[in-house]
Design a protein around this motif. Sequence first.
Motif, PDB file in Angstrom:
ATOM      1  N   VAL A  43       0.847  -1.183   0.000  1.00  0.00           N
ATOM      2  CA  VAL A  43       0.000   0.000   0.000  1.00  0.00           C
ATOM      3  C   VAL A  43       0.888   1.241   0.000  1.00  0.00           C
ATOM      4  N   TYR A  44       0.541   2.190  -0.870  1.00  0.00           N
ATOM      5  CA  TYR A  44       1.359   3.398  -1.043  1.00  0.00           C
ATOM      6  C   TYR A  44       0.497   4.650  -0.995  1.00  0.00           C
ATOM      7  N   GLU A  45       1.098   5.738  -0.501  1.00  0.00           N
ATOM      8  CA  GLU A  45       0.489   7.056  -0.612  1.00  0.00           C
ATOM      9  C   GLU A  45       0.767   7.573  -2.021  1.00  0.00           C
ATOM     10  N   VAL A  46      -0.203   8.286  -2.577  1.00  0.00           N
ATOM     11  CA  VAL A  46      -0.050   8.861  -3.919  1.00  0.00           C
ATOM     12  C   VAL A  46      -0.147  10.371  -3.786  1.00  0.00           C
ATOM     13  N   PRO A  47       0.677  11.167  -4.383  1.00  0.00           N
ATOM     14  CA  PRO A  47       1.707  10.829  -5.354  1.00  0.00           C
ATOM     15  C   PRO A  47       3.094  10.646  -4.741  1.00  0.00           C
ATOM     16  N   SER A  48       3.222  10.704  -3.413  1.00  0.00           N
ATOM     17  CA  SER A  48       4.560  10.662  -2.803  1.00  0.00           C
ATOM     18  C   SER A  48       5.263   9.321  -3.012  1.00  0.00           C
ATOM     19  N   GLY A  49       4.494   8.225  -3.140  1.00  0.00           N
ATOM     20  CA  GLY A  49       5.093   6.909  -3.300  1.00  0.00           C
ATOM     21  C   GLY A  49       5.552   6.297  -1.994  1.00  0.00           C
ATOM     22  N   LYS A  50       5.236   6.926  -0.863  1.00  0.00           N
ATOM     23  CA  LYS A  50       5.636   6.403   0.442  1.00  0.00           C
ATOM     24  C   LYS A  50       4.813   5.150   0.756  1.00  0.00           C
ATOM     25  N   GLN A  51       5.517   4.070   1.077  1.00  0.00           N
ATOM     26  CA  GLN A  51       4.834   2.824   1.391  1.00  0.00           C
ATOM     27  C   GLN A  51       4.273   2.864   2.804  1.00  0.00           C
ATOM     28  N   LEU A  52       3.015   2.450   2.954  1.00  0.00           N
ATOM     29  CA  LEU A  52       2.406   2.314   4.275  1.00  0.00           C
ATOM     30  C   LEU A  52       2.675   0.903   4.761  1.00  0.00           C
ATOM     31  N   VAL A  53       3.197   0.786   5.965  1.00  0.00           N
ATOM     32  CA  VAL A  53       3.516  -0.532   6.508  1.00  0.00           C
ATOM     33  C   VAL A  53       2.777  -0.826   7.808  1.00  0.00           C
ATOM     34  N   ASP A  54       2.148   0.180   8.407  1.00  0.00           N
ATOM     35  CA  ASP A  54       1.408  -0.003   9.654  1.00  0.00           C
ATOM     36  C   ASP A  54       0.094  -0.731   9.347  1.00  0.00           C
ATOM     37  N   GLN A  55       0.020  -2.010   9.722  1.00  0.00           N
ATOM     38  CA  GLN A  55      -1.145  -2.829   9.385  1.00  0.00           C
ATOM     39  C   GLN A  55      -2.423  -2.273  10.013  1.00  0.00           C
ATOM     40  N   ALA A  56      -2.338  -1.680  11.171  1.00  0.00           N
ATOM     41  CA  ALA A  56      -3.528  -1.096  11.808  1.00  0.00           C
ATOM     42  C   ALA A  56      -4.105   0.027  10.949  1.00  0.00           C
ATOM     43  N   VAL A  57      -3.258   0.835  10.355  1.00  0.00           N
ATOM     44  CA  VAL A  57      -3.697   1.911   9.459  1.00  0.00           C
ATOM     45  C   VAL A  57      -4.287   1.319   8.185  1.00  0.00           C
ATOM     46  N   ILE A  58      -3.623   0.337   7.612  1.00  0.00           N
ATOM     47  CA  ILE A  58      -4.093  -0.293   6.374  1.00  0.00           C
ATOM     48  C   ILE A  58      -5.451  -0.952   6.582  1.00  0.00           C
TER      49      ILE A  58
END
Length: 131
Positions: A19-34
């Motif tokens: 899962v990534y933020e757009v347009p920054s391309g930062k990957q989300l790794v916090d499963q609670a947030v996802i």
Amino acid sequence: CKFSVLISKVSTGSYKRQVYEVPSGKQLVDQAVIDRITWATWTSVLGDEVIGIWSRHAEKADVNCACVSHSGINLVTGDDFGMVKLFDFPCPEKFVRTCFCIITTTSAVDIMVLSCCSRRCMMELFPSLNL
């Protein structure tokens, strides 16, 4: 609806969801947030929400595509055997029986499913379903 951050989910060739933020391309790794994300569309064959699309003897590459209806209550899949299958969404239980490809999608108003395979193209109308 106004979004402060756009999010995109991708499935990798090694069958992992990222899962990534757009347009920054930062990957989300916090499963609670996802886990708290409500997806506007769903075209992934991976995830707890779609475990039921896999038959008992399916290999990872057998189901090629999935698309959730705009109403969010049905899921259509296409597989290597040319089958187009319809499921309730989410479909978290393993080995669900369906009510009976390369690409599947639903129409903008959820009244038909379009499926295109290498040798044929099929359009199915489901007027009696509550899509």
